[in-house]
Scaffold this active site. Structure first.
Site, mmCIF file in Angstrom:
data_model
loop_
_atom_site.group_PDB
_atom_site.id
_atom_site.type_symbol
_atom_site.label_atom_id
_atom_site.label_comp_id
_atom_site.label_asym_id
_atom_site.label_seq_id
_atom_site.Cartn_x
_atom_site.Cartn_y
_atom_site.Cartn_z
ATOM 1 N N GLU A 43 -18.549 -14.787 -39.757
ATOM 2 C CA GLU A 43 -18.835 -13.384 -40.030
ATOM 3 C C GLU A 43 -18.912 -13.167 -41.541
ATOM 4 O OE1 GLU A 43 -17.032 -9.024 -38.740
ATOM 5 O OE2 GLU A 43 -15.641 -10.665 -39.103
ATOM 6 N N LYS A 116 -22.311 -6.165 -34.051
ATOM 7 C CA LYS A 116 -20.910 -6.125 -33.625
ATOM 8 C C LYS A 116 -20.605 -4.792 -32.954
ATOM 9 C CE LYS A 116 -16.326 -6.781 -35.762
ATOM 10 N NZ LYS A 116 -15.661 -7.059 -37.064
ATOM 11 N N CYS A 157 -15.949 -11.523 -34.208
ATOM 12 C CA CYS A 157 -14.602 -11.244 -34.686
ATOM 13 C C CYS A 157 -13.789 -10.323 -33.765
ATOM 14 C CB CYS A 157 -14.668 -10.709 -36.111
ATOM 15 S SG CYS A 157 -13.109 -10.869 -37.031
#
Length: 277
Positions: A43, A116, A157
């Site tokens: 990321e 995300k 993440c």
């Protein structure tokens, strides 16, 4: 999908995108020389900068981004499938940015992108308060992508803490789920290994998790320990280096089907209600 070699590139990304591009390129080339066919970076590969105002001055629309173009050229030159864990892009119709994974084919074309979904809005006890939703617009769509090697489910993440996302990706065909990350040192020490192994076990999938690692230029400290985990929940590759590293693992498609055949939980859900007294 048969057997192939996957690699995680571990980085200590700084503020300057050009310097980060050079670092990522060096590590990706190292992974390719070692025989990797699929290479994933963490990321925020392009820049780690906690100051949102500074970040906005150095980002582009996806169609204009020079880093993405450079990574597309790199994948083509190396003839590898390349997942750039995430880059920050200008978001359409929103002052906030998009935290976006970019999956690139061996011919340099963009296979898929994923924004995300779950924003890191937490106070973890490391002296900083994180409010990712102030800076980044959350995505709204889960993404599956076909590659020459496997069907991938894309996550980033903090998505790791939402198991229903992983389960639905696997139920819809994902054989490998990627989780590029910049886990803080505090949360990583407590939860990183456990959560990643759990997601692999629950879904009978390989999980590939390239990570940020070390003390960053903007003052943050990340946990590292990039991992590849097999469908039985076993760690098959791990970085124990604090800072830049490359790890490699052999991926075998037959393992996905074998594990899901032994424990077919993805297809055995039962409806239920909740009774509260």
């Amino acid at each position: 999908m048969g057997r192939f070699t996957a690699a995680c590139v571990q980085m200590t990304t700084g503020i300057d995108p050009q310097i980060n591009l050079e670092s990522a390129t060096r590590l990706i080339e190292r992974a390719a020389r070692a025989g990797a066919h699929f290479i994933a970076t963490p990321e925020m590969t392009g820049s780690m900068n906690i100051k949102a105002g500074d970040r906005r001055a150095t980002i582009y629309l996806q169609s204009e981004d020079p880093l993405l173009k450079a990574f597309q050229d790199l994948a083509k030159n190396l003839k590898v499938t390349l997942l750039i864990g995430s880059l920050a892009f200008k978001a359409e119709n929103d002052e906030r940015m998009a935290n976006r994974s970019c999956l690139i084919s061996p011919d340099g074309t963009l296979i898929a992108t994923y924004d995300k979904i779950h924003m890191f809005d937490v106070e973890v006890g490391d002296g900083q308060t994180y409010r990712e939703s102030n800076t980044y617009r959350p995505g709204e769509t889960a993404v599956l992508a076909e590659t020459p090697h496997a069907t991938l489910g894309l996550t980033i993440c903090y998505d790791l803490r939402f198991p229903h996302l992983y389960r639905q990706l696997a139920q819809n065909g994902a054989q490998i789920i990627t989780c590029p990350a910049a886990f803080t040192k505090v949360t990583g020490q407590a939860h990183w290994h456990t959560l990643l192994r759990a997601r692999a076990i629950e879904t009978g999938s390989y999980v590939i998790a390239p990570a940020q690692s070390g003390l960053h230029e903007d003052g943050r400290e990340t946990f590292g320990h990039s991992l590849v985990i097999d469908p039985w929940g076993q760690i098959v590759a791990e970085s124990t280096v604090n800072g830049e590293d490359v790890i490699l693992a052999e991926i075998d498609a037959a393992e996905v089907e074998a594990v899901r055949g032994r424990i077919p939980s993805l297809s055995k859900e039962q409806p239920f209600s909740i009774l509260k007294k």
